[in-house]
Scaffold this motif. Structure first.
Motif, mmCIF file in Angstrom:
data_model
loop_
_atom_site.group_PDB
_atom_site.id
_atom_site.type_symbol
_atom_site.label_atom_id
_atom_site.label_comp_id
_atom_site.label_asym_id
_atom_site.label_seq_id
_atom_site.Cartn_x
_atom_site.Cartn_y
_atom_site.Cartn_z
ATOM 1 N N ALA A 74 0.863 -1.250 0.125
ATOM 2 C CA ALA A 74 -0.026 -0.109 0.162
ATOM 3 C C ALA A 74 0.720 1.142 -0.233
ATOM 4 N N GLY A 75 1.982 1.098 0.546
ATOM 5 C CA GLY A 75 2.928 2.280 0.557
ATOM 6 C C GLY A 75 3.829 2.684 -0.764
ATOM 7 N N ARG A 76 3.694 1.835 -1.583
ATOM 8 C CA ARG A 76 4.572 2.175 -3.033
ATOM 9 C C ARG A 76 3.478 1.859 -3.911
ATOM 10 N N ASP A 77 3.613 2.785 -5.143
ATOM 11 C CA ASP A 77 2.623 2.495 -6.124
ATOM 12 C C ASP A 77 3.330 1.738 -7.410
ATOM 13 N N ASP A 78 4.423 1.286 -7.170
ATOM 14 C CA ASP A 78 5.075 0.705 -8.283
ATOM 15 C C ASP A 78 5.201 -1.023 -8.297
ATOM 16 N N ILE A 79 4.552 -1.353 -7.164
ATOM 17 C CA ILE A 79 4.642 -3.034 -6.849
ATOM 18 C C ILE A 79 3.553 -3.676 -7.523
ATOM 19 N N ALA A 80 3.961 -4.298 -8.617
ATOM 20 C CA ALA A 80 2.782 -5.232 -9.372
ATOM 21 C C ALA A 80 2.543 -6.486 -8.803
ATOM 22 N N SER A 81 3.562 -7.200 -8.225
ATOM 23 C CA SER A 81 3.139 -8.368 -7.396
ATOM 24 C C SER A 81 4.384 -8.684 -6.286
ATOM 25 N N ILE A 82 4.109 -9.437 -5.323
ATOM 26 C CA ILE A 82 5.027 -9.939 -4.507
ATOM 27 C C ILE A 82 4.627 -11.291 -4.155
ATOM 28 N N ASP A 83 5.588 -12.305 -4.407
ATOM 29 C CA ASP A 83 5.579 -13.748 -4.006
ATOM 30 C C ASP A 83 6.650 -14.126 -2.861
ATOM 31 N N LEU A 84 5.860 -14.575 -1.754
ATOM 32 C CA LEU A 84 6.680 -15.080 -0.703
ATOM 33 C C LEU A 84 6.530 -16.492 -0.752
ATOM 34 N N ASN A 85 7.294 -17.167 -1.644
ATOM 35 C CA ASN A 85 7.106 -18.692 -1.732
ATOM 36 C C ASN A 85 8.292 -19.681 -1.801
ATOM 37 N N PRO A 86 8.297 -20.420 -0.918
ATOM 38 C CA PRO A 86 7.498 -20.574 0.239
ATOM 39 C C PRO A 86 7.931 -19.581 1.354
ATOM 40 N N LEU A 87 6.723 -19.714 2.406
ATOM 41 C CA LEU A 87 7.183 -19.340 3.860
ATOM 42 C C LEU A 87 7.332 -20.903 4.354
ATOM 43 N N ILE A 88 8.328 -20.957 4.844
ATOM 44 C CA ILE A 88 8.538 -22.594 5.678
ATOM 45 C C ILE A 88 8.348 -22.202 7.224
ATOM 46 N N ILE A 89 7.614 -23.089 7.741
ATOM 47 C CA ILE A 89 7.205 -23.053 9.307
ATOM 48 C C ILE A 89 8.388 -23.620 9.787
ATOM 49 N N ALA A 90 9.267 -22.843 10.343
ATOM 50 C CA ALA A 90 10.196 -23.477 11.190
ATOM 51 C C ALA A 90 10.197 -23.243 12.662
ATOM 52 N N ASP A 91 10.153 -24.293 13.469
ATOM 53 C CA ASP A 91 9.685 -24.246 14.886
ATOM 54 C C ASP A 91 8.727 -23.293 15.196
ATOM 55 N N GLY A 92 7.692 -23.428 14.187
ATOM 56 C CA GLY A 92 6.436 -22.504 14.518
ATOM 57 C C GLY A 92 6.478 -21.162 13.706
ATOM 58 N N LYS A 93 7.640 -20.679 13.603
ATOM 59 C CA LYS A 93 7.839 -19.254 12.987
ATOM 60 C C LYS A 93 7.795 -19.429 11.360
#
Lengths: 224, 486
Positions: free
Chosen positions: A179-198
Motif C-alpha cells: 500500500a505504501g508504494r505505487d510501483d509494486i505489481a506483485s510480491i511472492d513469498l513462496n514458500p514461507l517455511i514454518i520452522a519451529d512454528g515461525k
C-alpha cells in the motif's frame, strides 16, 4: 514486467517486517562466505524469475567445498540474457509445512493480499484466501482462520503450532509495503517455511510495474 | 446519496405507455399496481385517451395534477422518454423506473440514448432506475410496479438484483416461505442507480432488516468495497454472485497471480466487508430469511433437540463441519435437569434425543430448559409436525371420525402447533435463534406444525442441513461484528 532479483526482493520484504532466511550474495568463488551450514545456493539476477525450472537452485549444501563447487557451476550456467548475476547463499530452513503469501493487483479490486498453503501442491490444492489492501491485524487473523487446512496450523508432527502473531504481523507488513508504494505489481513469498512454528520466507520475488497502479491511490484514502 | 423514497414509497404512480393489450408491459404493470392494492393515485398515460382497468387514460402529462404522483413507470419507447421525463418532472415526479428496453443492451445507439436519459434525469434531479428492468415491489407501501408477477407479503428483506429474474425467484421464495419483503428492485441496466446505491438506501430504511443482492459483474470492485463496508456493519447483506468475469486472472509472473481467480478475490472482499456470500439461490434466500426472523447467536454452541435419533446424528455432523458452529457440550446441571424430564433411555448428550419419551408437555419444557441455559447459544429443533403427519392420514381415511380418531387428530394438531409456537416464543424471550427443520415444510406445507412455524413469522427449514447452513451464516456475521467493533 521487470522483477527484482531475489536478493533485492528479500531486502525489500525484510524491511517491511517479513522474516527471511539469513543470506549473502557472491559474484565469484574468491569472496569469503560467513554463513551457517547447511545452505542453499541459487543464481540471482533481475531477469531470473523461475530458478527452479532452469535448474539454478542447489539444496542441502553442507560444506565450504561443496559450496565452492556450487557457486562455480551456477555462475557458469548464467546466459548473456540473464544480465548481471550473483549467487545467493542462504541458510537452509527446516520445516515440514510451507505457506505462500503474496500481493497481486486485480483489475477490478486493485491491490490484494493473499495467504495460502504453499509447496509443490499449492496451485492444485488452492487453499488460499484474499483480502484487499490495506489489511488490519483483524483481517489478517481472519485470513488465517479461513484456510481450510486448519489442522496444519496447529501442532504438527512434533513441530509447534504456527505462531499466529508472527504470521499476522508478516501479513500486515506485506500489506503496508504494497500500500505504501505505487510501483509494486506483485510480491511472492513462496514458500514461507514454518520452522519451529515461525514463518520464514526462503524465497521472495517482487515484480515492479512500469506504469503506476491505480490501487495505491485508493489505499491512501481510508487507511486501515 | 440519492433519496430513493419516491421510488419505493411514492404518493402516486404514473404508468407511461399504458396499453389495452393484456400482453404488453403497459398493461401488465398497470394491472399489477391496481391488482395488488396500491393505495395512492394511479395515472395512465398513452397517446390516445380512453380507459384501462377502470383508470382513465390521459394523453398528456399536463393533465396530471401537480404533485399527485412521485413515481413514473416507463413502458414507452426510448425515443420519447427524455421529453417524457421533462414533462413529468414538471408535474412533480421525483423518481422513474424505466422498464422499457432499447438502451445499452441494444448496441451503440442504445448506449447513447441511455446516456442522454441519465443526463436528463440528473438535470431534473429525478432518481432513475433501470432502464431495461422488470420493476419494483414495495409491499409495506402496497406497491407492485413491475412487469412480472410475484408480489411477496410485507416483511423486512430488501432485494436488489442485476438480474430481474432473480428478483422474481427471491420474491417467489418469500411467498412460499411466508417470510416477507420490504423492497425489491431489478436494477436493469443500472444506468444511473446500481445495486450499491440500493444497498446504501436499504441500510437506513426502517422497513428493512437485511439486504439480499444478486450480482454478476462489478465494474469498479474497489469502489463497491469501499462503499459496502460501512453498510454491512449496520445491517446484514447476503450476496449471491453469478459468473466469473474477464480479466480476473492476473497475467503475472507470480504464483500469487495464478491463484488469484476473480471468484477467490470476490470471496475475500465479501468476508473483509462483512458480507455473507451464499453458494446457491435457496441458500441466499434462507440466509436472508433467517437474518430477518431470528436473533443473532452470541456464540458457537448449538443444541439439537430431536424426536428421532437419525435426524439428530445428521444434524450433529452438519454442526461439526460448520465453520462457525459447534455441537454444544451439555453441562452437568443441564443434564441433571433433563434427566428429571426424560425417560432413562434419552441420549444423555447433544443431540438431545427425546427417544419417544415425550409426554404432553415434554417438548416445550425441554426446549425451555435448553434455550434458557447460559452455555447454549442456539437450538435446532427437529420433529415438528410428525404427530400431525399421522393425524392427516387418519383424517382423510375411512375410519375418521370414529374410533376416537377425531379426538386424537385434534390433539396431535394442537400439540404440533404448540411446539412451533413455543419455539418462536422461547427464541424471542431468550434472544437466541431457535430453528425448526422438517421435510414436511415441503412435503406437507399445510401441516399444522409447519403452518404454525410459518404463522409465528419463522422459516420452517426443509432439512436440518439447510437450517445449519443458515445458522452458520448468522454466527459468522455475529462474530465478524464482534471482531470489527460493531
Amino acid at each position: 514486467m521487470p522483477t527484482l532479483s531475489e536478493a533485492d526482493s528479500r531486502v525489500l520484504v525484510a524491511d517491511a517486517g517479513v522474516p527471511v532466511s539469513a543470506f549473502v550474495t557472491v559474484t565469484s568463488t574468491e569472496e569469503p562466505i560467513d554463513i551457517d551450514f547447511p545452505v542453499v545456493a541459487k543464481l540471482c539476477g533481475d531477469a531470473i524469475a523461475h530458478k527452479s525450472e532452469r535448474g539454478l537452485v542447489r539444496l542441502g549444501i553442507s560444506s565450504p567445498d561443496e559450496l565452492q563447487a556450487a557457486v562455480t557451476e551456477l555462475l557458469a550456467a548464467a546466459t548473456p540474457e540473464d544480465g548481471d548475476v550473483s549467487v545467493l547463499v542462504s541458510t537452509m530452513i527446516e520445516g515440514r509445512r510451507e505457506l505462500i503469501a503474496g500481493v497481486t493487483i486485480d483489475p477490478q479490486f486493485g491491490t490484494t493480499i493473499m495467504l495460502g498453503f504453499g509447496g509443490i501442491l499449492a496451485e492444485a490444492v488452492a487453499d488460499v484466501t484474499f483480502r484487499l489492501a490495506p489489511i488490519t491485524a483483524v483481517d489478517a487473523g481472519e485470513m488465517i482462520d479461513e484456510l481450510a487446512s486448519q489442522k496444519l496450523l496447529g501442532e504438527f508432527r512434533g513441530e509447534p503450532a504456527v505462531d499466529r502473531d508472527q504470521l499476522i504481523s508478516l501479513m500486515v507488513g506485506l500489506s503496508e509495503l504494497a500500500a505504501g508504494r505505487d510501483d509494486i505489481a506483485s510480491i511472492d513469498l513462496n514458500p514461507l517455511i514454518i520452522a519451529d512454528g515461525k514463518p520464514i520466507a526462503v524465497d521472495a520475488l517482487v515484480e515492479i510495474s512500469t506504469t503506476k497502479t491505480s490501487a495505491a491511490t485508493i489505499n491512501t484514502e481510508k487507511g486501515a | 446519496m440519492p433519496d430513493l423514497r419516491p421510488l419505493f414509497e411514492p404518493n402516486g404512480v404514473i404508468v407511461a405507455g399504458a396499453s389495452t393489450h393484456p400482453g404488453k408491459f403497459g398493461f401488465v404493470s398497470l394491472h399489477n399496481i391496481l391488482r395488488c392494492g396500491f393505495e395512492g393515485q394511479v395515472f395512465a398515460l398513452a397517446r390516445e385517451e380512453g380507459e384501462i382497468l377502470g383508470v382513465p387514460v390521459l394523453d398528456s402529462p399536463d393533465k396530471i395534477p401537480h404533485g399527485a404522483a412521485e413515481l413514473l413507470f416507463i413502458c414507452t419507447p426510448s425515443a420519447v422518454n427524455e421529453q417524457l421525463l421533462r414533462d413529468c418532472a414538471a408535474r412533480g415526479v421525483k423518481a422513474a423506473f424505466c422498464a422499457a428496453g432499447g438502451y445499452s443492451e441494444a448496441g451503440p445507439e442504445g448506449t447513447e440514448a441511455e446516456q442522454r436519459l441519465v443526463a436528463v434525469a440528473d438535470e431534473l434531479g429525478i432518481v432513475l432506475a433501470g432502464p431495461n428492468g422488470q420493476g419494483i415491489t414495495s409491499p409495506p407501501a402496497h406497491l407492485c410496479a413491475q412487469i412480472t408477477a410475484p408480489y411477496p407479503p410485507a416483511g423486512s428483506i430488501a432485494i436488489a438484483s442485476q438480474s430481474g429474474n432473480f428478483v422474481s425467484s427471491f420474491n417467489n421464495y418469500a411467498i412460499n416461505a411466508g417470510i416477507g419483503v420490504s423492497r425489491s428492485v431489478s436494477a436493469g441496466n443500472a444506468a444511473s442507480t446500481g445495486v450499491i446505491d440500493y444497498l446504501e438506501w436499504f441500510a437506513d430504511d426502517p422497513a428493512t432488516a437485511v439486504s439480499l443482492i444478486y450480482v454478476e459483474g462489478i465494474e469498479d470492485g474497489r469502489a463497491f468495497y469501499e462503499r459496502v463496508k460501512p453498510l454491512a456493519l449496520k445491517k446484514p447483506i447476503v450476496v449471491l454472485k453469478g459468473g466469473a468475469t474477464e480479466g480476473g486472472q492476473a497475467a503475472a509472473a507470480s504464483h500469487t497471480g495464478a491463484l488469484a481467480s476473480n471468484d477467490a478475490i470476490f470471496s475475500g472482499m465479501a468476508r473483509q466487508a462483512g458480507i455473507v456470500r451464499a453458494a446457491t439461490v435457496e441458500e441466499a434466500f434462507e440466509a436472508a430469511a433467517t437474518f430477518a426472523t431470528q436473533p443473532l447467536p452470541k456464540g458457537r454452541n448449538v443444541a439439537v433437540l430431536t424426536t428421532a435419533g437419525g435426524w439428530g446424528v445428521v444434524t450433529a455432523d452438519a454442526l461439526t463441519s460448520a465453520a462457525n458452529l459447534d455441537l454444544a457440550p451439555l453441562p452437568d446441571d443441564l443434564m441433571a435437569a433433563l434427566d428429571e424430564k426424560l425417560p432413562p433411555r434419552w441420549s444423555k448428550g447433544n443431540p438431545i434425543d427425546l427417544a419417544g419419551g415425550e409426554t404432553r408437555d415434554t417438548i416445550p419444557e425441554v426446549m425451555e430448559l435448553v434455550a434458557q441455559h447460559d452455555t447454549i447459544d442456539a437450538v435446532v429443533y427437529l420433529g415438528v409436525g410428525i404427530q400431525s403427519n399421522q393425524a392427516s392420514l387418519m383424517k382423510d381415511g375411512k375410519f375418521y371420525p370414529d374410533h376416537g380418531l377425531e379426538r386424537i387428530v385434534s390433539y396431535h394438531e394442537r400439540q404440533d402447533a404448540r411446539f412451533a409456537t413455543a419455539a418462536a416464543e422461547l427464541s424471542a424471550s431468550t434472544g437466541k435463534p431457535i430453528l425448526t427443520a422438517t421435510e414436511l415444510a415441503v412435503a406437507q406445507p399445510n401441516n399444522p406444525g409447519v403452518a404454525a412455524t410459518r404463522d409465528s413469522g419463522r422459516l420452517c427449514y426443509p432439512t436440518s442441513n439447510r437450517a445449519v447452513t443458515a445458522l452458520d451464516h448468522l454466527a459468522w456475521y455475529a462474530s465478524y461484528r464482534q471482531r470489527h467493533g460493531a
